[in-house]
Design an enzyme around this catalytic site. Structure first.
Site, mmCIF file in Angstrom:
data_model
loop_
_atom_site.group_PDB
_atom_site.id
_atom_site.type_symbol
_atom_site.label_atom_id
_atom_site.label_comp_id
_atom_site.label_asym_id
_atom_site.label_seq_id
_atom_site.Cartn_x
_atom_site.Cartn_y
_atom_site.Cartn_z
ATOM 1 N N CYS A 382 -98.373 12.906 -54.532
ATOM 2 C CA CYS A 382 -99.802 13.174 -53.666
ATOM 3 C C CYS A 382 -100.825 14.001 -54.851
ATOM 4 C CB CYS A 382 -99.631 13.969 -52.173
ATOM 5 S SG CYS A 382 -101.411 14.498 -51.709
ATOM 6 N N HIS A 508 -97.128 11.405 -48.863
ATOM 7 C CA HIS A 508 -95.626 12.138 -48.770
ATOM 8 C C HIS A 508 -94.766 11.264 -47.923
ATOM 9 C CE1 HIS A 508 -97.796 16.123 -49.279
ATOM 10 N NE2 HIS A 508 -98.923 15.201 -48.816
ATOM 11 N N GLU A 510 -91.510 12.510 -48.574
ATOM 12 C CA GLU A 510 -90.929 14.105 -48.328
ATOM 13 C C GLU A 510 -90.257 13.799 -46.817
ATOM 14 O OE1 GLU A 510 -93.316 13.838 -49.426
ATOM 15 O OE2 GLU A 510 -94.170 16.187 -49.343
HETATM 16 N N1 GLN Z 1 -105.666 17.996 -53.674
HETATM 17 C C1 GLN Z 1 -105.597 17.092 -53.004
HETATM 18 C C2 GLN Z 1 -105.898 15.762 -52.404
HETATM 19 O O1 GLN Z 1 -106.374 16.870 -51.474
HETATM 20 C C3 GLN Z 1 -104.019 17.041 -52.600
HETATM 21 C C4 GLN Z 1 -103.229 16.849 -51.862
HETATM 22 C C5 GLN Z 1 -102.162 16.761 -51.935
HETATM 23 O O2 GLN Z 1 -101.334 17.465 -52.407
HETATM 24 N N2 GLN Z 1 -101.558 17.164 -50.612
HETATM 25 O O3 GLN Z 1 -106.138 14.916 -52.061
#
Ligand code: GLN
Length: 539
Positions: A382, A508, A510
């Protein structure tokens, strides 16, 4: 018709109610029963999505896009079945429903009160999954500690459910602490007696007491607890500290927790537990002879719960590779151009963690650069993927001021930009791009080799996205989009061709790693770390 098990906690928080609930669920599942677990949290936030990780640890996201408590992660990792919005309910959500109904005039002029209106809504939600017909048993974990003011309506709801249902359809398991006083060399039962009394005063009498302890409980002590807490001695279960959370189901099996539960629920003719896969995982975990050091670059590293699912995914992936993954926490805020080599020395791979906001991002970008240039296996999740995109723009393509508009709205190269549908969003709760989305993988890519399929589904939680305006600049310079959401034309995976292992994912992974299904990216990433370590040794 489902049967219900409620798990309450006494004496102190952090006793591991989630792990005990998940372990019991695992044992019942292993005997052929269909089981789910839900968590009811007494705080007023509508969901934990707006909570800072320092407050509440990681926010776990389900396929249907619910932002939930991290215990749901344990439920999924243990049971290998997905949870949903219905599996996590807070006081905030209960009140929101009741207040909305009141505004609609649904209460027909009645005074709306904690009892019966709030407790009725709690009860309705506690029974929902059971009424779906999909489960033989629904386990409900009550967050908080018995005696808390805010958990009173939940305990009252359990009391009423227990009164309404036949005795054999609903039981309460109470988890408490048996502290050891070093000076007296004694285990003390008094706090447990008090906590059971408190629960009884609220009208709920536990059927089974599970005792967290650092030392074994002898038969006399168990009898004493049984006598003063008014349960039979076989209903006092020792929950001694385990080497890993994954041993807890076996410890509970040895103690007979599942058998006493089945007996109290009048479930007969159940199968012997099938824990073949579970035991084979534990066997690998305990016989991992190699070790790799993987750097976790994040800004919440001092709090273990902030990256819970990532740490557990490493445990699963390590076992597959018969390798212990030593996760080395590196605080991104303290990484600079001058100290990056020293800070990251001795590592066999780097994972750059998810996150929000500007704190620590320059350190993350330095870490990506180090991994890219030194051919160290790299995995960005992310925000970690977004940092890899920014690093590549700055140091390879030549857009020296490239950034994400999350951190710098003035940048002339917004390589990570706010998604179109996010531009008008002002409310913070539940408004990110959340939950499972399909993603198509490019043939001959690392992603394709890892997943061994053309299409995947993974869970998201973000607002910003790769900016397609720059796609050709990336492709021409060697960073390729190897995973795409075709419907919305979004880049979900990036990788670098000329590198042993370099992958960044907008989602994600994970969150989908379980004991029985370790996530393939984590499995291959650990493998790449092992290969890197072996190469280092040879040279
Ligand atoms: N802050 C970033 C976004 O909103 C990444 C979010 C995250 O790592 N879950 O796109």
């Amino acid at each position: 018709m489902s049967k219900y098990i409620f798990v309450t906690g006494g004496v102190t928080s952090s006793l591991g109610k989630g792990i005990i609930a998940a372990s019991l669920a695992k044992l019942l599942q292993s005997r052929g029963l269909k089981v789910t677990i839900q968590k009811f949290d007494p705080y007023i936030n509508v969901d934990p999505g707006t909570l800072n990780p320092y407050e509440h640890g990681e926010c776990f996201v389900t396929d249907d896009g619910a932002e939930t408590d991290l215990d749901l992660g344990h439920y999924e990792r243990f049971l290998n079945i997905p949870t949903s919005q219905a599996n996590n309910v807070t006081t905030g959500r209960i009140y929101q429903t009741v207040i909305n109904k009141e505004r609609e005039g649904d209460y027909l002029g009645k005074t709306v009160q904690v009892v019966p209106h709030i407790t009725d809504e709690i009860k309705r939600r506690m029974m929902l999954l059971g009424e779906s017909g999909d489960f033989d048993i629904v386990i409900t974990e009550l967050g908080g500690t018995v005696g808390d003011i805010e958990s009173l309506p939940f305990v009252e709801a359990v009391r009423q459910i227990q009164w309404e249902l036949p005795e054999e359809d609903c039981i309460v398991v109470h988890l408490t602490l048996i502290p050891y006083l070093k000076a007296a060399k004694e285990l003390k039962t008094k706090p447990t007696q008090h906590s059971v009394r408190l629960l009884s005063q609220e009208g709920v009498h536990p059927n089974i007491i599970v005792c967290r302890t650092e030392h074994p409980l002898n038969e006399d002590l168990k009898r004493k607890i049984a006598l003063f807490c008014n349960v039979k001695p076989e209903a006092v279960i020792e929950a001694i500290d385990a080497g890993t959370i994954y041993e807890v189901p076996l410890k509970m099996f040895e103690e007979g927790l599942d058998v006493i539960v089945l007996k109290k629920l009048h479930i007969n003719g159940y199968a012997a537990p099938d824990l073949v896969k579970w035991n084979s995982f534990l066997d690998k975990l305990n016989h991992s002879e190699k070790t790799v050091n993987i750097g976790l670059i994040g800004k919440y590293v001092e709090l273990q719960d902030a990256y819970k699912s990532i740490l557990e995914a490493f445990v699963h992936a390590g076992a597959v590779n018969l390798c212990k993954v030593n996760v080395v926490n590196v605080h991104s805020e303290f990484i600079t151009e001058d100290n990056v080599a020293e800070q990251l020395s001795g590592l066999d791979a780097l994972l750059v963690a998810p996150g929000f906001g500007i704190r620590g991002v320059e350190g993350k970008i330095e870490a990506v650069k180090f991994a890219r240039e030194n051919k160290l296996p790299f995995f960005g999740i992310c925000l970690g993927m977004q940092m890899a995109v920014i690093e590549f723009a700055r140091n390879v393509i030549g857009f020296t001021d490239a950034h994400s508009t999350e951190m710098d709205t003035e940048t002339t190269h917004p390589v990570i930009a706010l998604m179109e549908e996010q531009k008008s969003v002002t409310s913070k709760g539940g408004t990110m791009r959340l939950g499972a989305y399909q993603c198509e993988l490019a043939p001959n890519s690392l992603a394709h080799k890892i997943y061994e399929t053309n299409e995947i589904s993974e869970r998201h939680r973000h607002r910003w996205e790769f900016n397609n305006q720059y796609l050709n600049d990336y492709i021409n310079n060697g960073m390729v989009p190897s995973g795409k959401n075709i419907k919305e034309d979004l880049v979900e995976i990036i990788e670098i061709k000329d590198h042993p292992f370099f992958i960044g994912v907008q989602y994600h992974p994970e969150l989908k790693s379980t004991v029985e299904n370790p996530h393939p990216i984590f499995v291959h990433f650990v493998k790449a770390a092992i290969e890197h370590a072996e190469k280092k040794q040879k040279s």
